[in-house]
Write a protein that holds these residues in place. Structure first.
Motif, PDB file in Angstrom:
ATOM      1  N   SER A 192       0.829  -1.211   0.000  1.00  8.78           N
ATOM      2  CA  SER A 192       0.000   0.000   0.000  1.00  8.78           C
ATOM      3  C   SER A 192       0.858   1.255   0.000  1.00  8.78           C
ATOM      4  O   SER A 192       0.519   2.250  -0.648  1.00  8.78           O
ATOM      5  N   VAL A 193       1.960   1.215   0.729  1.00  8.29           N
ATOM      6  CA  VAL A 193       2.862   2.368   0.748  1.00  8.29           C
ATOM      7  C   VAL A 193       3.391   2.655  -0.653  1.00  8.29           C
ATOM      8  O   VAL A 193       3.392   3.802  -1.113  1.00  8.29           O
ATOM      9  N   LEU A 194       3.830   1.607  -1.340  1.00  6.39           N
ATOM     10  CA  LEU A 194       4.359   1.794  -2.690  1.00  6.39           C
ATOM     11  C   LEU A 194       3.282   2.324  -3.631  1.00  6.39           C
ATOM     12  O   LEU A 194       3.534   3.226  -4.446  1.00  6.39           O
ATOM     13  N   SER A 195       2.072   1.760  -3.524  1.00  9.48           N
ATOM     14  CA  SER A 195       0.972   2.204  -4.371  1.00  9.48           C
ATOM     15  C   SER A 195       0.579   3.643  -4.051  1.00  9.48           C
ATOM     16  O   SER A 195       0.345   4.456  -4.949  1.00  9.48           O
ATOM     17  N   TYR A 196       0.515   3.961  -2.771  1.00 10.79           N
ATOM     18  CA  TYR A 196       0.133   5.304  -2.333  1.00 10.79           C
ATOM     19  C   TYR A 196       1.160   6.331  -2.793  1.00 10.79           C
ATOM     20  O   TYR A 196       0.815   7.453  -3.185  1.00 10.79           O
ATOM     21  N   ARG A 197       2.420   5.938  -2.774  1.00 14.62           N
ATOM     22  CA  ARG A 197       3.497   6.842  -3.176  1.00 14.62           C
ATOM     23  C   ARG A 197       3.444   7.121  -4.678  1.00 14.62           C
ATOM     24  O   ARG A 197       3.772   8.213  -5.139  1.00 14.62           O
ATOM     25  N   ARG A 198       3.018   6.097  -5.460  1.00 16.28           N
ATOM     26  CA  ARG A 198       3.003   6.241  -6.915  1.00 16.28           C
ATOM     27  C   ARG A 198       1.739   6.900  -7.442  1.00 16.28           C
ATOM     28  O   ARG A 198       1.715   7.363  -8.578  1.00 16.28           O
ATOM     29  N   HIS A 199       0.670   6.910  -6.655  1.00 19.83           N
ATOM     30  CA  HIS A 199      -0.623   7.302  -7.208  1.00 19.83           C
ATOM     31  C   HIS A 199      -0.642   8.776  -7.607  1.00 19.83           C
ATOM     32  O   HIS A 199       0.058   9.603  -7.024  1.00 19.83           O
ATOM     33  N   LYS A 200      -1.423   9.054  -8.625  1.00 19.65           N
ATOM     34  CA  LYS A 200      -1.630  10.423  -9.074  1.00 19.65           C
ATOM     35  C   LYS A 200      -3.088  10.781  -8.830  1.00 19.65           C
ATOM     36  O   LYS A 200      -3.984   9.975  -9.088  1.00 19.65           O
TER      37      LYS A 200
ATOM     38  N   ALA B 153      -8.614  10.201  -2.018  1.00 14.77           N
ATOM     39  CA  ALA B 153      -9.943   9.589  -2.126  1.00 14.77           C
ATOM     40  C   ALA B 153     -10.047   8.713  -3.371  1.00 14.77           C
ATOM     41  O   ALA B 153     -10.619   7.610  -3.318  1.00 14.77           O
ATOM     42  N   ASP B 154      -9.477   9.160  -4.475  1.00 16.38           N
ATOM     43  CA  ASP B 154      -9.494   8.350  -5.702  1.00 16.38           C
ATOM     44  C   ASP B 154      -8.675   7.076  -5.530  1.00 16.38           C
ATOM     45  O   ASP B 154      -9.047   6.002  -6.011  1.00 16.38           O
ATOM     46  N   TRP B 155      -7.536   7.201  -4.850  1.00 17.40           N
ATOM     47  CA  TRP B 155      -6.702   6.022  -4.600  1.00 17.40           C
ATOM     48  C   TRP B 155      -7.461   4.998  -3.762  1.00 17.40           C
ATOM     49  O   TRP B 155      -7.468   3.808  -4.068  1.00 17.40           O
ATOM     50  N   LEU B 156      -8.097   5.472  -2.703  1.00 17.23           N
ATOM     51  CA  LEU B 156      -8.859   4.565  -1.832  1.00 17.23           C
ATOM     52  C   LEU B 156     -10.032   3.949  -2.567  1.00 17.23           C
ATOM     53  O   LEU B 156     -10.336   2.758  -2.391  1.00 17.23           O
ATOM     54  N   LYS B 157     -10.697   4.727  -3.384  1.00 19.86           N
ATOM     55  CA  LYS B 157     -11.846   4.218  -4.129  1.00 19.86           C
ATOM     56  C   LYS B 157     -11.443   3.048  -5.017  1.00 19.86           C
ATOM     57  O   LYS B 157     -12.152   2.038  -5.091  1.00 19.86           O
ATOM     58  N   GLY B 158     -10.300   3.177  -5.692  1.00 22.31           N
ATOM     59  CA  GLY B 158      -9.843   2.107  -6.561  1.00 22.31           C
ATOM     60  C   GLY B 158      -9.517   0.838  -5.800  1.00 22.31           C
ATOM     61  O   GLY B 158      -9.854  -0.268  -6.225  1.00 22.31           O
ATOM     62  N   ARG B 159      -8.858   0.980  -4.645  1.00 25.41           N
ATOM     63  CA  ARG B 159      -8.487  -0.199  -3.867  1.00 25.41           C
ATOM     64  C   ARG B 159      -9.697  -0.861  -3.227  1.00 25.41           C
ATOM     65  O   ARG B 159      -9.790  -2.096  -3.161  1.00 25.41           O
ATOM     66  N   VAL B 160     -10.632  -0.062  -2.765  1.00 27.53           N
ATOM     67  CA  VAL B 160     -11.849  -0.617  -2.156  1.00 27.53           C
ATOM     68  C   VAL B 160     -12.685  -1.350  -3.200  1.00 27.53           C
ATOM     69  O   VAL B 160     -13.262  -2.410  -2.926  1.00 27.53           O
TER      70      VAL B 160
END
Length: 398
Positions: free
Chosen positions: A82-90, A94-101
């Motif tokens: 999650s850290v790696l994904s969170y660091r890379r996200h653009k 909220a959009d990042w969380l929406k995609g993972r959920v």
């Protein structure tokens, strides 16, 4: 098979962290393996099947649950990834969380909606007893609690990142302390005065502990010295809780036992998670080198691509064998009291069938893991209503 392994190898980027995927695959496969080995069925006089466990008769099997309970590893790797994904996200958080959920929610909605349709079909079409359907529903929904908890801890990722940057590996210490305090209150000298709901307070910190360790690891704040501390300290705490404080030896619930370690997590679960996390961090490089072999790497990729399918449908695979068998009476290792060595040996022989059924079921249900681009609002609403109905039935609310 060799051709498939070579294709997967060719498509894997050179910088890909194979060890993390390998650890996730091990933790994932431990879930069906544990449920299939440590779960059984008894047959009542009306032909209905009911949940049972060989741990009731064979307490000596409890150490097997120490190995098969790898949710600590799963949360550790989840926090790291999650850290790696969170660091890379653009874009926004909220959009990042929406995609993972959404990736977590689609398969859960799929399995519960399908089972909502299966229940009346099995009952009225094949005269499956109502108690059998209750048993099946309980088993199907049992692993899904994990998805809900994992969704919540994923939503806390930004806070976990900030905590890791400030306190490093020690960011997980307050979570351990919180669970220790609750355990003292519910098991200590004042236990009789404590409310029954107190244990619920352990759910979030109990599972967030390993996730926070993973976040700190992903932030580069966990050294080998810290990993040795987690391994040795976790093992020492685990032994002390078992030998001096009377914690149940099994990491999973045993029918008839007053106390359970996992629902909600006790301090013993965190001690095991700490030891497992330390070992995983220490062995990461060796594990990654081992997975450079295409024949070993290919299964890891396949398991990771089908992660939610395995989690959501493995109980259905076992039920697909047990329910038809129950019409013929007791079948060793499948339907019948799990109270003999013969049952254990027979259950081991049934495991390949369960795995084969899961693969077969997965061919049709893995589509639930993909984006529902062709599913309109009406179908999604219908699936949600079916899922809610099944959940109500499985939880005894309907």
């Amino acid at each position: 098979m060799n051709a498939l392994a070579e294709r997967i190898e060719a498509r894997t980027p050179a910088h890909h962290d194979r060890a993390i995927d390998g650890l996730r695959a091990l933790a994932l496969l431990a879930v069906p393996t544990g449920h299939w080995l440590l779960g059984g069925f008894t047959l009542s006089s009306d032909g209905a099947i009911h949940n049972a466990s060989p741990l009731s008769a064979f307490g000596a099997l409890a150490p097997a649950s120490w190995i098969l309970q790898m949710l600590g590893i799963f949360f550790l790797v989840g926090g790291y990834a999650s850290v790696l994904s969170y660091r890379r996200h653009k874009g926004s958080t909220a959009d990042w969380l929406k995609g993972r959920v959404a990736r977590l929610g689609r398969p859960v909605l799929g399995v519960t909606a399908v089972w909502a349709l299966l229940l009346p079909f099995l009952h009225y079409g094949f005269d499956v007893p109502g108690d059998t359907l209750r048993t099946a529903s309980t088993l199907v929904i049992q692993p899904l609690w994990f998805v809900g908890v994992y969704t919540v801890v994923t939503a806390l990722t930004p806070l976990c990142v900030r905590a890791a940057r400030r306190a490093g590996v020690w960011a997980a210490a307050p979570l351990l302390g919180s669970v220790a305090v609750v355990d003292f209150l519910r098991y200590g000298p004042y236990a009789d005065a404590m409310p029954s709901w107190l244990s619920v307070l352990n759910i979030l910190p109990g599972w967030l502990f390993a996730y926070q360790l993973g976040v700190s690891w992903g932030e580069g704040r966990v050294t080998r010295r810290h990993a040795w501390g987690l391994l040795l300290g976790g093992a020492a705490l685990f032994a002390a809780l078992l030998l001096a404080f009377g914690y149940p030896a099994s990491m999973v619930g045993v029918p008839g036992e007053a106390r359970t370690n996992s629902h909600p997590p006790s301090l013993l679960v965190l001690a095991l998670a700490a030891a497992q996390s330390g070992a995983a961090i220490l062995l990461r490089e060796r594990f990654g080198k081992l997975l450079r072999r295409p024949a070993l790497w290919a299964p890891v990729v396949v398991v990771n691509l089908s992660a939610m399918t395995i989690l959501c449908w493995h109980q259905t695979a076992m039920l697909a064998a047990a329910i038809p068998a129950s019409y013929g009476g007791e079948v060793p290792g499948l339907v019948g009291a799990p109270d003999s060595v013969g049952w254990i040996l027979a259950r081991l022989a049934w495991m390949p069938l369960f795995a084969g059924l899961l693969v077969l079921i997965g061919r049709f249900t893995r589509r639930f893991e993909s984006p529902w681009t062709r599913t309109g609002p009406a179908r999604r609403t219908g699936a949600a209503l079916l899922a809610a109905g099944f959940a109500a039935f499985a939880l005894g609310l309907a």
